[in-house]
Enzyme design. Structure first.
Site, mmCIF file in Angstrom:
data_model
loop_
_atom_site.group_PDB
_atom_site.id
_atom_site.type_symbol
_atom_site.label_atom_id
_atom_site.label_comp_id
_atom_site.label_asym_id
_atom_site.label_seq_id
_atom_site.Cartn_x
_atom_site.Cartn_y
_atom_site.Cartn_z
ATOM 1 N N HIS A 225 124.994 29.930 10.424
ATOM 2 C CA HIS A 225 125.042 31.257 11.047
ATOM 3 C C HIS A 225 126.479 31.775 11.079
ATOM 4 C CE1 HIS A 225 124.296 34.376 14.186
ATOM 5 N NE2 HIS A 225 125.491 33.982 14.610
ATOM 6 N N GLU A 226 127.419 30.924 11.498
ATOM 7 C CA GLU A 226 128.814 31.355 11.574
ATOM 8 C C GLU A 226 129.362 31.701 10.200
ATOM 9 O OE1 GLU A 226 129.900 32.062 14.377
ATOM 10 O OE2 GLU A 226 128.415 30.989 15.570
ATOM 11 N N HIS B 288 128.376 35.139 8.941
ATOM 12 C CA HIS B 288 129.218 36.259 9.369
ATOM 13 C C HIS B 288 130.353 36.495 8.381
ATOM 14 C CE1 HIS B 288 127.466 37.300 13.194
ATOM 15 N NE2 HIS B 288 127.616 36.085 13.699
ATOM 16 N N GLU C 175 124.078 39.840 13.911
ATOM 17 C CA GLU C 175 123.592 38.534 14.362
ATOM 18 C C GLU C 175 122.321 38.127 13.613
ATOM 19 O OE1 GLU C 175 125.217 36.468 16.336
ATOM 20 O OE2 GLU C 175 126.809 37.973 16.408
#
Length: 262
Positions: A129-130, A133, A192
């Protein structure tokens, strides 16, 4: 209606041209983004932020934990294809169940997150997920949106100064609030959700089981049941139910959905 002075006409023209000049398609997300700052500018700021964080926040004195995060993170980083970034990882001694990434590829993981995950697959879900970004250039897009909003509000203030007089500041403030709830926060929630989906792809490329992301969030949501939540419209993050539904949908369409891993 009064005619705008030349300087105001120039400001209007310049502001109108910005989205056209700075709008580009991101191949990872498949959508156009407003980008007014380059990655080099953000990387310089991120380098300083990372240095400050390491100087002020104690690292977890657990070599195995540090090595684990570095190992999982390296696999995710390789999956991004962003070899131009100097990816780095550190586990900080904090009970927060959290992690974050800077646009220079530096990832901070807190001890509380390591306590919360039950496998490397779940850890990879968060780290994917990070990294999502980063590949989606969310930091550059967020900064660019804020710059555009500030410029728009300032321009509105100038244009309203003669007609609205002392009320110009209040009107400009209302426009700023409208942009916050109508643009900034909705895009933050979109970021997100995009990072969640991109993270599934990255963790799978790195050899991890995407369904672990669903299991992790199902457990986290169950643990938080009954706790007060900020209404989604006021939050930078999507509601838990929205997030979980999107993850489940993305996992069902992933290449490993039919057979899974042995």
């Amino acid at each position: 209606m009064c005619r705008a002075c030349p300087s105001r006409r120039w400001l209007l023209g310049a502001l109108a041209a910005v989205p056209l000049a700075a709008c580009s398609e991101n191949v990872e997300t498949g959508r156009n983004q407003l980008i007014l700052v380059d990655d080099g500018q953000l990387a310089g700021l991120a380098d300083q932020a990372w240095s400050d964080l390491r100087g002020k926040t104690p690292l977890l004195r657990d070599p195995e934990a540090q090595a684990r995060v570095g190992r999982v993170g390296a696999g995710i980083a390789k999956a991004t294809g962003r070899t131009d970034l100097d990816w780095g990882y550190a586990v900080f001694d904090s009970p927060d169940v959290n992690a974050f990434v800077l646009p220079n590829g530096k990832v901070a993981v807190f001890r509380g997150l390591l306590d919360a995950v039950r496998s490397d697959d779940e850890l990879a879900a968060v780290m994917g997920h990070e990294a999502g970004h980063v590949v989606a250039r969310h930091a550059a897009e967020r900064v660019s949106q804020q710059l555009a909003v500030q410029a728009g509000v300032s321009l509105a203030q100038i244009l309203l100064s003669e007609q609205a007089g002392e009320n110009a500041d209040e009107i400009a403030g209302a426009l700023g609030m409208g942009a916050m709830y109508g643009v900034i926060l909705p895009y933050s929630r979109k970021h997100e959700l995009e990072a969640d989906v991109l993270g599934l792809t990255l963790m799978e490329k790195a050899g991890h089981e995407p369904r672990a992301a669903v299991a992790f969030w199902e457990r986290r949501i169950a643990e938080a049941k009954g706790q007060p939540n900020v209404p989604e419209v006021l939050s930078t993050h999507p509601a838990d139910a929205t997030r979980l539904a999107r993850l489940r949908e993305a996992v069902q369409t992933s290449p490993s959905a039919s057979g899974g891993r042995g």
